[in-house]
Design an enzyme around this catalytic site. Structure first.
Site, PDB file in Angstrom:
ATOM      1  N   LYS A  57      -3.513  -9.540   3.191  1.00 13.73           N
ATOM      2  CA  LYS A  57      -3.123 -10.941   4.145  1.00 13.73           C
ATOM      3  C   LYS A  57      -3.913 -11.177   4.471  1.00 13.73           C
ATOM      4  N   GLY A 121      -8.197  17.178  -1.979  1.00 13.03           N
ATOM      5  CA  GLY A 121      -7.305  18.326  -2.154  1.00 13.03           C
ATOM      6  C   GLY A 121      -6.907  18.249  -2.969  1.00 13.03           C
ATOM      7  N   GLY A 190      -1.071 -11.664 -12.743  1.00 16.49           N
ATOM      8  CA  GLY A 190      -0.354 -10.610 -11.768  1.00 16.49           C
ATOM      9  C   GLY A 190      -0.107 -10.528 -10.642  1.00 16.49           C
ATOM     10  N   ILE A 192      -2.094  -9.426  -7.840  1.00 17.88           N
ATOM     11  CA  ILE A 192      -3.526  -9.191  -7.913  1.00 17.88           C
ATOM     12  C   ILE A 192      -3.790 -10.732  -7.831  1.00 17.88           C
ATOM     13  N   GLU A 211      -4.297 -14.576 -18.727  1.00 13.54           N
ATOM     14  CA  GLU A 211      -3.697 -14.218 -18.512  1.00 13.54           C
ATOM     15  C   GLU A 211      -2.633 -13.433 -20.026  1.00 13.54           C
ATOM     16  N   ALA A 276      -8.146  -8.345 -12.322  1.00 11.85           N
ATOM     17  CA  ALA A 276      -6.524  -7.170 -12.157  1.00 11.85           C
ATOM     18  C   ALA A 276      -5.433  -7.109 -13.454  1.00 11.85           C
ATOM     19  N   VAL A 277      -5.994  -6.276 -13.573  1.00 14.81           N
ATOM     20  CA  VAL A 277      -4.290  -5.902 -15.161  1.00 14.81           C
ATOM     21  C   VAL A 277      -4.101  -4.977 -14.864  1.00 14.81           C
ATOM     22  N   ALA A 327       4.425  -0.555  -1.545  1.00 12.91           N
ATOM     23  CA  ALA A 327       4.064   0.199  -0.004  1.00 12.91           C
ATOM     24  C   ALA A 327       4.934   0.714   0.598  1.00 12.91           C
ATOM     25  N   HIS A 451      20.654 -23.329  12.829  1.00 11.48           N
ATOM     26  CA  HIS A 451      19.992 -24.161  12.627  1.00 11.48           C
ATOM     27  C   HIS A 451      18.220 -24.781  12.959  1.00 11.48           C
TER      28      HIS A 451
HETATM   29  P1  FAD Z   1      -2.248   5.351  -1.805  1.00 17.73           P
HETATM   30  O1  FAD Z   1      -2.274   4.000  -0.993  1.00 17.73           O
HETATM   31  O2  FAD Z   1      -3.022   4.645  -3.001  1.00 17.73           O
HETATM   32  O3  FAD Z   1      -2.976   6.021  -0.837  1.00 17.73           O
HETATM   33  C1  FAD Z   1      -3.143   7.793  -1.520  1.00 17.73           C
HETATM   34  C2  FAD Z   1      -4.708   8.380  -0.665  1.00 17.73           C
HETATM   35  O4  FAD Z   1      -4.924   9.536  -1.008  1.00 17.73           O
HETATM   36  C3  FAD Z   1      -5.870   7.653  -0.491  1.00 17.73           C
HETATM   37  O5  FAD Z   1      -5.852   7.576   0.208  1.00 17.73           O
HETATM   38  C4  FAD Z   1      -7.203   8.257  -1.521  1.00 17.73           C
HETATM   39  O6  FAD Z   1      -8.138   8.123  -1.673  1.00 17.73           O
HETATM   40  C5  FAD Z   1      -6.262   9.613  -1.314  1.00 17.73           C
HETATM   41  N1  FAD Z   1      -5.843  10.921  -2.242  1.00 17.73           N
HETATM   42  C6  FAD Z   1      -5.594  11.033  -4.257  1.00 17.73           C
HETATM   43  N2  FAD Z   1      -6.387  11.795  -4.350  1.00 17.73           N
HETATM   44  C7  FAD Z   1      -6.257  13.182  -3.243  1.00 17.73           C
HETATM   45  C8  FAD Z   1      -7.216  13.808  -3.404  1.00 17.73           C
HETATM   46  N3  FAD Z   1      -6.937  14.533  -4.389  1.00 17.73           N
HETATM   47  N4  FAD Z   1      -6.853  14.551  -2.312  1.00 17.73           N
HETATM   48  C9  FAD Z   1      -7.144  14.088  -1.092  1.00 17.73           C
HETATM   49  N5  FAD Z   1      -6.275  12.958  -1.199  1.00 17.73           N
HETATM   50  C10 FAD Z   1      -6.251  12.095  -2.307  1.00 17.73           C
HETATM   51  N6  FAD Z   1       2.043  -3.998  -1.823  1.00 17.73           N
HETATM   52  C11 FAD Z   1       2.714  -3.628  -0.943  1.00 17.73           C
HETATM   53  O7  FAD Z   1       3.781  -3.376  -0.902  1.00 17.73           O
HETATM   54  N7  FAD Z   1       2.771  -5.164  -0.387  1.00 17.73           N
HETATM   55  C12 FAD Z   1       1.402  -5.361  -0.519  1.00 17.73           C
HETATM   56  O8  FAD Z   1       1.631  -6.621  -0.034  1.00 17.73           O
HETATM   57  C13 FAD Z   1       0.049  -5.003  -1.129  1.00 17.73           C
HETATM   58  N8  FAD Z   1      -0.852  -5.497  -1.439  1.00 17.73           N
HETATM   59  C14 FAD Z   1      -1.873  -5.390  -2.427  1.00 17.73           C
HETATM   60  C15 FAD Z   1      -3.295  -5.614  -2.380  1.00 17.73           C
HETATM   61  C16 FAD Z   1      -4.082  -4.710  -3.407  1.00 17.73           C
HETATM   62  C17 FAD Z   1      -5.397  -6.156  -3.544  1.00 17.73           C
HETATM   63  C18 FAD Z   1      -3.555  -3.796  -3.989  1.00 17.73           C
HETATM   64  C19 FAD Z   1      -4.707  -3.590  -4.483  1.00 17.73           C
HETATM   65  C20 FAD Z   1      -2.482  -3.382  -3.853  1.00 17.73           C
HETATM   66  C21 FAD Z   1      -1.704  -3.551  -2.742  1.00 17.73           C
HETATM   67  N9  FAD Z   1      -0.657  -3.162  -2.510  1.00 17.73           N
HETATM   68  C22 FAD Z   1       0.627  -3.536  -1.964  1.00 17.73           C
HETATM   69  C23 FAD Z   1       0.160  -2.215  -3.498  1.00 17.73           C
HETATM   70  C24 FAD Z   1      -0.057  -0.859  -1.730  1.00 17.73           C
HETATM   71  O9  FAD Z   1      -1.610  -0.129  -1.713  1.00 17.73           O
HETATM   72  C25 FAD Z   1       0.261   0.518  -2.449  1.00 17.73           C
HETATM   73  O10 FAD Z   1       1.622   0.199  -3.605  1.00 17.73           O
HETATM   74  C26 FAD Z   1       0.099   1.690  -1.751  1.00 17.73           C
HETATM   75  O11 FAD Z   1      -0.741   1.504  -1.412  1.00 17.73           O
HETATM   76  C27 FAD Z   1       0.558   2.610  -2.736  1.00 17.73           C
HETATM   77  O12 FAD Z   1       0.525   3.851  -1.020  1.00 17.73           O
HETATM   78  P2  FAD Z   1       0.806   5.434  -1.820  1.00 17.73           P
HETATM   79  O13 FAD Z   1       0.790   6.314  -0.744  1.00 17.73           O
HETATM   80  O14 FAD Z   1       1.374   5.879  -2.803  1.00 17.73           O
HETATM   81  O15 FAD Z   1      -0.883   5.466  -2.335  1.00 17.73           O
HETATM   82  P1  NAD Z   2      -0.040  -6.637 -12.161  1.00 21.12           P
HETATM   83  O1  NAD Z   2       1.044  -5.558 -13.404  1.00 21.12           O
HETATM   84  O2  NAD Z   2       1.364  -7.393 -11.240  1.00 21.12           O
HETATM   85  O3  NAD Z   2      -0.598  -7.889 -13.549  1.00 21.12           O
HETATM   86  C1  NAD Z   2      -1.525  -7.325 -14.246  1.00 21.12           C
HETATM   87  C2  NAD Z   2      -1.566  -8.625 -15.203  1.00 21.12           C
HETATM   88  O4  NAD Z   2      -2.999  -8.033 -15.791  1.00 21.12           O
HETATM   89  C3  NAD Z   2      -0.339  -8.405 -16.096  1.00 21.12           C
HETATM   90  O5  NAD Z   2       0.274  -9.763 -15.890  1.00 21.12           O
HETATM   91  C4  NAD Z   2      -0.733  -8.279 -17.618  1.00 21.12           C
HETATM   92  O6  NAD Z   2       0.020  -9.007 -18.157  1.00 21.12           O
HETATM   93  C5  NAD Z   2      -2.151  -8.861 -17.503  1.00 21.12           C
HETATM   94  N1  NAD Z   2      -3.189  -8.142 -18.462  1.00 21.12           N
HETATM   95  C6  NAD Z   2      -3.123  -6.653 -18.601  1.00 21.12           C
HETATM   96  N2  NAD Z   2      -3.813  -7.170 -19.546  1.00 21.12           N
HETATM   97  C7  NAD Z   2      -4.870  -7.665 -19.533  1.00 21.12           C
HETATM   98  C8  NAD Z   2      -6.071  -8.369 -20.510  1.00 21.12           C
HETATM   99  N3  NAD Z   2      -7.014  -7.131 -21.311  1.00 21.12           N
HETATM  100  N4  NAD Z   2      -5.999  -9.614 -20.635  1.00 21.12           N
HETATM  101  C9  NAD Z   2      -5.566 -10.525 -20.410  1.00 21.12           C
HETATM  102  N5  NAD Z   2      -4.494 -10.037 -19.357  1.00 21.12           N
HETATM  103  C10 NAD Z   2      -3.883  -9.017 -18.828  1.00 21.12           C
HETATM  104  O7  NAD Z   2      -1.303  -5.989 -11.690  1.00 21.12           O
HETATM  105  P2  NAD Z   2      -2.142  -6.303 -10.224  1.00 21.12           P
HETATM  106  O8  NAD Z   2      -1.998  -8.194 -10.174  1.00 21.12           O
HETATM  107  O9  NAD Z   2      -3.816  -5.691 -11.253  1.00 21.12           O
HETATM  108  O10 NAD Z   2      -1.533  -5.327  -8.893  1.00 21.12           O
HETATM  109  C11 NAD Z   2      -0.928  -4.133  -9.572  1.00 21.12           C
HETATM  110  C12 NAD Z   2       0.046  -3.512  -8.606  1.00 21.12           C
HETATM  111  O11 NAD Z   2      -0.394  -2.962  -7.495  1.00 21.12           O
HETATM  112  C13 NAD Z   2       1.284  -4.864  -8.415  1.00 21.12           C
HETATM  113  O12 NAD Z   2       2.065  -3.979  -9.601  1.00 21.12           O
HETATM  114  C14 NAD Z   2       1.783  -4.413  -7.466  1.00 21.12           C
HETATM  115  O13 NAD Z   2       2.693  -3.186  -8.120  1.00 21.12           O
HETATM  116  C15 NAD Z   2       0.661  -3.902  -6.283  1.00 21.12           C
HETATM  117  N6  NAD Z   2       0.112  -5.250  -6.073  1.00 21.12           N
HETATM  118  C16 NAD Z   2       1.427  -5.800  -4.901  1.00 21.12           C
HETATM  119  C17 NAD Z   2       1.627  -6.488  -4.066  1.00 21.12           C
HETATM  120  C18 NAD Z   2       2.366  -7.308  -3.556  1.00 21.12           C
HETATM  121  O14 NAD Z   2       3.633  -6.185  -2.697  1.00 21.12           O
HETATM  122  N7  NAD Z   2       2.635  -8.300  -2.363  1.00 21.12           N
HETATM  123  C19 NAD Z   2       0.181  -7.419  -3.731  1.00 21.12           C
HETATM  124  C20 NAD Z   2      -0.976  -6.979  -5.068  1.00 21.12           C
HETATM  125  C21 NAD Z   2      -0.828  -5.723  -5.306  1.00 21.12           C
END
Ligand code: FAD
Ligand code: NAD
Length: 472
Positions: A57, A121, A190, A192, A211, A276-277, A327, A451
């Site tokens: 963001k 852990g 998707g 990402i 896609e 980003a699949v 999150a 408004h």
């Molecule tokens: P995580 O945030 O993945 O945290 C897990 C933690 O556990 C990590 O620090 C990891 O290192 C640690 N860990 C793992 N295994 C162990 C172990 N065995 N011992 C010790 N530590 C360990 N979600 C939204 O809601 N809004 C968004 O805008 C959004 N944008 C995103 C953008 C991107 C590019 C990506 C990749 C994801 C995005 N998400 C978004 C998804 C969001 O990041 C996740 O849903 C969220 O982080 C999940 O939280 P969590 O606590 O389950 O896991």
């Molecule tokens: P996604 O599930 O949102 O999208 C993946 C896309 O890739 C799908 O449309 C799928 O059909 C396509 N795909 C899968 N395999 C493929 C292939 N071999 N060739 C072409 N297309 C293929 O997954 P993402 O974008 O990687 O994000 C992962 C997760 O992270 C999301 O589902 C979401 O939960 C979380 N996330 C959330 C936010 C947010 O809340 N704004 C932002 C980023 C990520």
């Protein structure tokens, strides 16, 4: 051996929030996390703060300003000659935002007197967690009355496009480019793919998104997806649907990506390729089975509706369990589990988790789509309203988009709200609150909306459910 009421594994938005709520409830709490930042130092906050929600963001806002400077400001009579983007500075700003927030989490744990252990852990039988610290420190075993697994997720890898961290990258690499790639390929349209594709597109990359599915944004409402696809096309995001990637060959100057679609076999040449699949639950070297915790056929920790695993006293939350990988869903599960551990009652309404895709305009929804309701045999009425008929949207030059409300045909209870438009991420909160209180579309229609605001689109869509919009 140190003993705790609760040991949380993982300090993402699931784990750190669970730990804080446990501490607030008087439980002696430890939190174990293995994340290391780019400087090799521990960095709390998990995927979300380090390489997810927050940095994406931060870049989104930078790229949005740059885009507006060139494309929106001139219409306001503001001309800036020879605008340029300093990518290094933009990345430094993003890193600073991440650092502020990850340090903030460390401060919160300290303030709440939570023992933070930095390292890996691993679950042992008898509700124990073995911590292997980073560096040369000795292993330590923690004993807990309760364990909360919050180990999150990791990107799915595909054999046809292996991540090399240079030309072919995942979300982490795509957030850290040191210059704007001239041509950027993305596999997966998707969340990402669309968000990061938009960032680099706005900064000047020619972006092609491949896609596999034939439908665009298959889980979103069909009208919203159609409108979003039309708008992204206008923004010159080249989204190819039904495209199956066969190979990605990285060379010195770029990547050749071969794929098949309805036009047959073809290829594109790009400077960088983002994969980003999807994401998978992360349980690497966690050893859940050793503690009697079951894992399902998708590698996720199996839990019931209240996040209990098969092993007594062990809970799991967030991306590592079923449900959307978001999150706020992880955090809410963390709070609920902490309260259950403390003997309180707690409820997680998984039907009311809002979704947001931070493109511009944004996509946001909560509840069911028309397709889902029809599949379930639920009779509903619908009302929608376009942004272009809202005064504030006209004033802001944000006329793309619509709000759509679905309500039960008999009771009028709101069953789903779908938005594509500016500030959708903020507007959806009203819909979530209304639905949490089982509001009807008539309740929203009779609620006074200021408004001129974009929220009037929600008001008008609610009026539209009953066929009585004013401004259309
Ligand atoms: P995580 O945030 O993945 O945290 C897990 C933690 O556990 C990590 O620090 C990891 O290192 C640690 N860990 C793992 N295994 C162990 C172990 N065995 N011992 C010790 N530590 C360990 N979600 C939204 O809601 N809004 C968004 O805008 C959004 N944008 C995103 C953008 C991107 C590019 C990506 C990749 C994801 C995005 N998400 C978004 C998804 C969001 O990041 C996740 O849903 C969220 O982080 C999940 O939280 P969590 O606590 O389950 O896991
Ligand atoms: P996604 O599930 O949102 O999208 C993946 C896309 O890739 C799908 O449309 C799928 O059909 C396509 N795909 C899968 N395999 C493929 C292939 N071999 N060739 C072409 N297309 C293929 O997954 P993402 O974008 O990687 O994000 C992962 C997760 O992270 C999301 O589902 C979401 O939960 C979380 N996330 C959330 C936010 C947010 O809340 N704004 C932002 C980023 C990520």
């Amino acid at each position: 051996m140190k003993e705790y009421d609760v040991v949380v594994i993982g300090a993402g938005p699931g784990g750190y929030v669970a730990a804080i709520r446990c501490a607030q409830l008087g439980l002696k709490t430890a939190c174990v996390d293995q994340w290391l930042g780019p400087d090799g130092k521990p960095s709390l906050g998990g995927t979300c703060l380090n390489v997810g929600c927050i940095p994406s963001k931060a870049l989104l806002d930078s790229s949005h300003h740059y885009h507006n400077l060139q494309h929106l400001f001139p219409a306001h009579g503001i001309e800036v000659k020879s605008a340029s983007i300093d990518v290094a500075k933009m990345q430094q700003r993003k890193d600073k935002v991440v650092q502020t927030l990850t340090r903030g989490v460390a401060g919160l744990l300290k303030k709440n007197k939570i023992d933070a252990f930095q390292g890996h852990g691993r679950l042992l039988e008898g509700r124990r967690v073995e911590v292997s610290p980073h560096g040369s420190g000795d292993k330590e075993t923690l004993k807990a009355k309760n364990i909360i697994i919050a180990t999150g997720s990791a990107p799915v890898q595909i054999p046809v496009a292996k991540i090399d961290g240079d030309r072919v990258v995942d979300n982490e690499g795509a957030l850290a480019f040191s210059e704007v790639p001239k041509r950027l390929g993305v596999i997966g349209a998707g969340v990402i793919g669309l968000e990061l594709g938009s960032v680099w597109n706005r900064l000047g990359s020619e972006v092609v998104i491949l896609e596999a599915l034939k439908d665009f944004l298959a889980t979103a409402d069909r009208d919203i997806a159609k409108e979003a696809q039309r708008t992204f096309k206008k923004q010159k995001l080249d989204i190819r649907l039904g495209a199956k990637v066969i190979a990605a060959k990285a060379g010195k100057t770029g990547v050749k990506v071969s794929f098949e679609d309805k036009g047959g076999e073809q290829s594109i040449d790009v400077d960088k390729l983002v994969v980003a699949v999807g994401r998978r639950a992360f349980t690497d070297e966690l050893d859940p089975e050793a503690a009697g915790v079951k894992v399902d056929n998708q590698g996720r920790i199996e839990v019931d509706g209240q996040c209990r695993t098969a092993a007594e006293g062990i809970w799991a939350i967030g991306d590592v369990v079923r449900g959307p990988m978001l999150a706020h869903k992880a955090s809410e599960e963390g709070i609920a589990v902490a309260e259950l551990v403390a003997g309180q009652s707690a409820h997680i309404d998984h039907q009311l988790v809002p979704w947001v895709i931070y493109t511009h305009p944004e996509v946001a929804w909560v509840g069911k789509t028309e397709v889902e309701l029809s599949d379930e045999g639920v009779e509903f009425r619908k009302g929608s309203f376009p942004y272009r008929a809202i005064g504030r949207a006209q004033g802001a030059g944000e006329t793309d988009g619509l709000v759509k409300i679905l309500a039960d045909k008999k009771s009028d209870q709101i069953l789903g709200v779908h938005i594509f438009g500016a500030q959708a991420s903020e507007l959806i909160a009203e819909a979530v609150t209304a639905m949490a209180f089982h509001a009807s579309s008539e309740d929203l229609a009779r609620t006074i909306h200021a408004h001129p605001t974009l929220s009037e689109a929600i008001h008008e869509a609610a009026l539209a459910v009953d066929g009585r919009t004013i401004h259309l």
